[in-house]
Design an enzyme around this catalytic site. Structure first.
Site, mmCIF file in Angstrom:
data_model
loop_
_atom_site.group_PDB
_atom_site.id
_atom_site.type_symbol
_atom_site.label_atom_id
_atom_site.label_comp_id
_atom_site.label_asym_id
_atom_site.label_seq_id
_atom_site.Cartn_x
_atom_site.Cartn_y
_atom_site.Cartn_z
ATOM 1 N N GLY A 3 0.828 -1.210 0.000
ATOM 2 C CA GLY A 3 0.000 0.000 0.000
ATOM 3 C C GLY A 3 0.857 1.252 0.000
ATOM 4 N N THR B 6 12.183 -5.999 -5.881
ATOM 5 C CA THR B 6 11.219 -5.600 -4.846
ATOM 6 C C THR B 6 10.569 -4.271 -5.217
ATOM 7 O OG1 THR B 6 12.658 -6.643 -3.220
ATOM 8 C CG2 THR B 6 10.915 -5.221 -2.357
ATOM 9 N N ASP C 118 4.785 -2.568 -7.487
ATOM 10 C CA ASP C 118 4.167 -1.401 -6.836
ATOM 11 C C ASP C 118 4.443 -0.130 -7.644
ATOM 12 O OD1 ASP C 118 3.357 -3.106 -4.802
ATOM 13 O OD2 ASP C 118 5.202 -2.801 -3.669
HETATM 14 O O1 RIB Z 1 5.675 -5.409 -3.126
HETATM 15 C C1 RIB Z 1 6.789 -5.319 -2.295
HETATM 16 C C2 RIB Z 1 6.343 -5.226 -0.870
HETATM 17 O O2 RIB Z 1 5.700 -6.420 -0.510
HETATM 18 C C3 RIB Z 1 7.453 -5.060 0.139
HETATM 19 O O3 RIB Z 1 7.803 -3.714 0.356
HETATM 20 C C4 RIB Z 1 6.925 -5.773 1.352
HETATM 21 O O4 RIB Z 1 6.675 -4.943 2.432
HETATM 22 C C5 RIB Z 1 5.657 -6.495 0.899
HETATM 23 O O5 RIB Z 1 4.523 -5.826 1.281
#
Ligand code: RIB
Length: 297
Positions: free
Chosen positions: A38, A241, A245
């Site tokens: 989020g 990572t 997002d």
């Molecule tokens: O999408 C990556 C995120 O997934 C990380 O930052 C971790 O906190 C998990 O929520």
């Protein structure tokens, strides 16, 4: 736009390869980075210039203080970030050589984000962005309320979970990666773009658009306005990572700014790729100027 979702402290260790069951491997020293799907998506959109209102829960602990401080450095509203008497969410992440990651999330305070804690004026939202790291009933209630008020609802169904009909019906844009698409349909993850287009078409409803990301193979979409595929941009991958997002945050930023879907997907694709070249979740998310330089627009 409103983002309702998780806020985590990421505990990151680099490893040569991930351990198997019952195995111990030695990794690098660990590093702490602000994360949570989020918060990452909220930060991604805010760094590109979207007006963001973040809704989430943090513990009254040291991680909560650090995470709140990190969010305060971003240009976003935090009036709906609540502090609760549960430890803050944390994610335990291994990053392998080549950038592939594995993540285990301890939800902590994120699990306290009940439907009762949602903003009273949720019906007055233009774009609502949701993921599945906070309780499903909260996500469902938020989507239904915002949609009733006329919002466009974007759901990043990560981590994958079966979607209640009420939630699926409220969604305008469903964004999933190849693993999540396979899990939602109970089939193998698609191996290539053609297969991904077929899964996207199966996942979409009459009204909704499905965007399916494929890592090194780019992404595909299927919706009332048609379908398409955009190839991945070649980059030197350091850490994947928060690439998803970065993608989702940029997609909603671009759609909210009135870009057509195909262009919004190109921008999202570029934002995800640029994020893969840097380490960590929120530290790796591009600003508008960085994205503009990288994507040459
Ligand atoms: O999408 C990556 C995120 O997934 C990380 O930052 C971790 O906190 C998990 O929520």
């Amino acid at each position: 736009m409103r983002v309702i979702g998780s806020i985590n402290m990421d505990v990151v260790v680099e490893v040569e390869r991930a351990p198997g069951a019952g195995e111990t491997v030695l990794g690098s020293d660990y590093r702490l980075h602000p994360g949570g799907k989020g918060a990452n998506q909220a930060v991604a959109a805010a760094r590109l210039g979207a007006p963001v209102d973040m809704v989430g829960c943090l513990g009254r602990d040291a991680y909560g203080d650090a995470l709140f401080k990190a969010l305060r450095r971003e240009a976003m509203a935090l009036d709906h970030v609540q502090r609760v008497a549960t430890p803050s969410g944390a994610a335990f992440i291994t990053v392998e050589r080549g950038g592939q990651n594995r993540i285990v999330v301890a939800p902590g305070a994120n699990a306290q984000l009940s439907a009762e804690r949602l903003p009273a004026d949720l019906e007055r939202t233009d774009w609502l962005l949701l993921q599945l790291e906070v309780p499903l009933p909260t996500v469902t209630a938020a989507a239904a309320r915002a949609r009733a008020g006329g919002a466009k609802v974007v759901l990043n169904a990560a981590p994958a979970a079966p979607l209640p009909a009420e939630l699926a019906e409220a969604v305008d844009y469903l964004v999933v990666n190849e693993t999540e698409a396979g899990a939602l349909l109970g089939v193998e993850a698609p191996a290539h773009a053609e297969q991904a287009l077929q899964l996207a078409a199966r996942l979409r409803t009459v009204r909704s658009t499905v965007v399916l990301t494929l890592g090194a193979q780019g992404s595909v979409w299927s919706g009332p306005a048609g379908q398409g595929h955009v190839a991945a941009l070649p980059v030197e991958v350091v850490d994947t990572t928060a690439c998803g997002d970065a993608y989702v945050g940029a997609l909603v930023w671009a759609l909210g700014a009135g870009q057509p879907l195909a262009r919004a997907i190109e921008l999202a694709n570029a934002n995800g790729a640029l994020t893969a070249t840097r380490e960590g979740a929120q530290p790796s998310l591009p600003t508008f100027h960085e994205l503009r330089r990288f994507a040459a627009f």
